[in-house]
Motif scaffolding. Structure first.
Motif, PDB file in Angstrom:
ATOM      1  N   CYS A 137      58.458  -4.317 -12.857  1.00 19.46           N
ATOM      2  CA  CYS A 137      58.728  -5.633 -13.431  1.00 19.46           C
ATOM      3  C   CYS A 137      57.460  -6.127 -14.126  1.00 19.46           C
ATOM      4  N   VAL A 138      57.596  -6.461 -15.398  1.00 22.73           N
ATOM      5  CA  VAL A 138      56.435  -6.924 -16.150  1.00 22.73           C
ATOM      6  C   VAL A 138      55.966  -8.306 -15.691  1.00 22.73           C
ATOM      7  N   SER A 139      56.838  -9.058 -15.045  1.00 19.20           N
ATOM      8  CA  SER A 139      56.486 -10.410 -14.599  1.00 19.20           C
ATOM      9  C   SER A 139      55.650 -10.422 -13.325  1.00 19.20           C
ATOM     10  N   CYS A 140      56.043  -9.571 -12.362  1.00 19.04           N
ATOM     11  CA  CYS A 140      55.371  -9.641 -11.059  1.00 19.04           C
ATOM     12  C   CYS A 140      54.928  -8.287 -10.532  1.00 19.04           C
ATOM     13  N   ASN A 141      55.040  -7.249 -11.361  1.00 15.86           N
ATOM     14  CA  ASN A 141      54.547  -5.922 -11.023  1.00 15.86           C
ATOM     15  C   ASN A 141      55.197  -5.336  -9.759  1.00 15.86           C
TER      16      ASN A 141
ATOM     17  N   CYS B 202      63.030 -11.779  -8.010  1.00 17.02           N
ATOM     18  CA  CYS B 202      62.049 -11.989  -9.071  1.00 17.02           C
ATOM     19  C   CYS B 202      61.841 -13.480  -9.354  1.00 17.02           C
TER      20      CYS B 202
ATOM     21  N   HIS C 269      65.723  -6.839  -6.879  1.00 20.56           N
ATOM     22  CA  HIS C 269      64.604  -7.615  -7.412  1.00 20.56           C
ATOM     23  C   HIS C 269      65.084  -8.569  -8.509  1.00 20.56           C
TER      24      HIS C 269
ATOM     25  N   ILE D  56      69.133 -13.959 -18.883  1.00 21.62           N
ATOM     26  CA  ILE D  56      67.767 -13.468 -18.687  1.00 21.62           C
ATOM     27  C   ILE D  56      67.400 -12.379 -19.693  1.00 21.62           C
TER      28      ILE D  56
ATOM     29  N   ASN E 106      60.515 -14.773 -11.841  1.00 19.77           N
ATOM     30  CA  ASN E 106      60.735 -15.050 -13.257  1.00 19.77           C
ATOM     31  C   ASN E 106      62.166 -15.518 -13.536  1.00 19.77           C
ATOM     32  N   TYR E 107      63.118 -15.120 -12.693  1.00 19.37           N
ATOM     33  CA  TYR E 107      64.523 -15.459 -12.917  1.00 19.37           C
ATOM     34  C   TYR E 107      65.049 -16.531 -11.961  1.00 19.37           C
TER      35      TYR E 107
END
Length: 59
Positions: free
Chosen positions: A2-6, A18, A13, A53, A20-21
């Motif tokens: 995940c680019v948002s939280c690795n 996540c 997720h 998303i 981000n969502y």
């Protein structure tokens, strides 16, 4: 990843964890468990969530 939280990019997720969502999950009143989120009775909401998303075209 995940680019948002690795974190590993898994269905759980995206639909449950996540950060981000979080806002999209809240707006759509997505269930808090993966079983409920992917339940057939929630199928319309699954596509709305993925579109909101920006992942609908990645499937």
């Amino acid at each position: 990843m995940c680019v948002s939280c690795n974190s590993p990019l898994t269905i759980e997720h995206i639909f449950i964890n996540c950060p981000n969502y979080t806002y999209s999950r809240h707006l759509l009143k997505n269930p808090s468990t993966l079983e409920e989120a992917l339940n057939q009775s929630n199928s319309a909401n699954i596509f709305i969530f993925l579109k909101s998303i920006g992942l609908d075209d990645k499937l």
